[in-house]
Design a protein around this motif. Sequence first.
Motif, PDB file in Angstrom:
ATOM      1  N   ALA A   1       0.826  -1.215   0.000  1.00  0.00           N
ATOM      2  CA  ALA A   1       0.000   0.000   0.000  1.00  0.00           C
ATOM      3  C   ALA A   1       0.857   1.261   0.000  1.00  0.00           C
ATOM      4  CB  ALA A   1      -0.934  -0.003   1.207  1.00  0.00           C
ATOM      5  N   ASP A   2       2.005   1.201   0.666  1.00  0.00           N
ATOM      6  CA  ASP A   2       2.896   2.362   0.725  1.00  0.00           C
ATOM      7  C   ASP A   2       3.848   2.427  -0.468  1.00  0.00           C
ATOM      8  OD1 ASP A   2       1.686   3.122   3.060  1.00  0.00           O
ATOM      9  OD2 ASP A   2       3.322   2.479   4.377  1.00  0.00           O
ATOM     10  N   GLY A   3       3.741   1.458  -1.390  1.00  0.00           N
ATOM     11  CA  GLY A   3       4.540   1.495  -2.610  1.00  0.00           C
ATOM     12  C   GLY A   3       5.955   0.955  -2.488  1.00  0.00           C
ATOM     13  N   TRP A   4       6.239   0.206  -1.443  1.00  0.00           N
ATOM     14  CA  TRP A   4       7.582  -0.351  -1.267  1.00  0.00           C
ATOM     15  C   TRP A   4       7.762  -1.599  -2.123  1.00  0.00           C
ATOM     16  CZ3 TRP A   4      11.308   2.104   1.319  1.00  0.00           C
ATOM     17  CH2 TRP A   4      10.944   3.070   2.248  1.00  0.00           C
ATOM     18  N   THR A   5       8.932  -1.754  -2.706  1.00  0.00           N
ATOM     19  CA  THR A   5       9.332  -3.013  -3.325  1.00  0.00           C
ATOM     20  C   THR A   5       9.917  -3.841  -2.193  1.00  0.00           C
ATOM     21  OG1 THR A   5       9.860  -1.925  -5.402  1.00  0.00           O
ATOM     22  CG2 THR A   5      10.871  -4.077  -5.016  1.00  0.00           C
ATOM     23  N   TYR A   6       9.550  -5.110  -2.118  1.00  0.00           N
ATOM     24  CA  TYR A   6      10.048  -5.888  -0.989  1.00  0.00           C
ATOM     25  C   TYR A   6      10.354  -7.328  -1.363  1.00  0.00           C
ATOM     26  CZ  TYR A   6       5.209  -7.590  -0.531  1.00  0.00           C
ATOM     27  OH  TYR A   6       3.980  -8.148  -0.755  1.00  0.00           O
ATOM     28  N   CYS A   7      11.212  -7.922  -0.561  1.00  0.00           N
ATOM     29  CA  CYS A   7      11.558  -9.335  -0.660  1.00  0.00           C
ATOM     30  C   CYS A   7      11.604  -9.840   0.775  1.00  0.00           C
ATOM     31  CB  CYS A   7      12.909  -9.508  -1.346  1.00  0.00           C
ATOM     32  SG  CYS A   7      13.387 -11.237  -1.518  1.00  0.00           S
ATOM     33  N   VAL A   8      10.685 -10.735   1.113  1.00  0.00           N
ATOM     34  CA  VAL A   8      10.591 -11.196   2.494  1.00  0.00           C
ATOM     35  C   VAL A   8      10.621 -12.718   2.558  1.00  0.00           C
ATOM     36  CG1 VAL A   8       9.320  -9.161   3.291  1.00  0.00           C
ATOM     37  CG2 VAL A   8       8.056 -11.130   2.453  1.00  0.00           C
ATOM     38  N   GLY A   9      11.144 -13.215   3.638  1.00  0.00           N
ATOM     39  CA  GLY A   9      11.083 -14.643   3.898  1.00  0.00           C
ATOM     40  C   GLY A   9       9.671 -14.991   4.335  1.00  0.00           C
ATOM     41  N   ILE A  10       9.262 -16.221   4.073  1.00  0.00           N
ATOM     42  CA  ILE A  10       7.927 -16.667   4.466  1.00  0.00           C
ATOM     43  C   ILE A  10       8.012 -18.094   4.996  1.00  0.00           C
ATOM     44  CG2 ILE A  10       6.588 -15.164   2.952  1.00  0.00           C
ATOM     45  CD1 ILE A  10       6.534 -17.388   0.892  1.00  0.00           C
TER      46      ILE A  10
END
Length: 132
Positions: A32-41
């Motif tokens: 929603a804030d427009g961040w590109t992200y890569c997260v562990g899941i």
Amino acid sequence: MLRRAAERGFHGPVLADSLFGTVTAFREALAADGWTYCVGIDSTLKMIAADADLGTVPKPSGRGRPPRRPRKVRAGAKSPSVKQWALDHASDFRHVTWREGTKGRMSSRFAAWRVRPAHKLSAGKEPLGPGG
């Protein structure tokens, strides 16, 4: 913290471990804030390919409320867990050695896919978009 960083001019990608990455609200806020992200899941998270075709929104039948979601986004829709996805795509993994440790080479198998969380499909809701 990220909003303060953005106010100060930082706009790089966000990286997070699975403690944060598994939290749907966290990923949704990043998107929603427009961040590109890569997260562990976690391996139990349900997912679909980022470019998965969810179908078209059916035309109104003239009776009842008109449909608003694609055909494949319905209550009871099935999607694989990360663990099942990895088993189904085992050939995508590559062996990587990143350094020499005290007990020898440090290495493991890695794979990367662009995916969307899909646990909301079974509730009849669209998953977080591919931009997230």
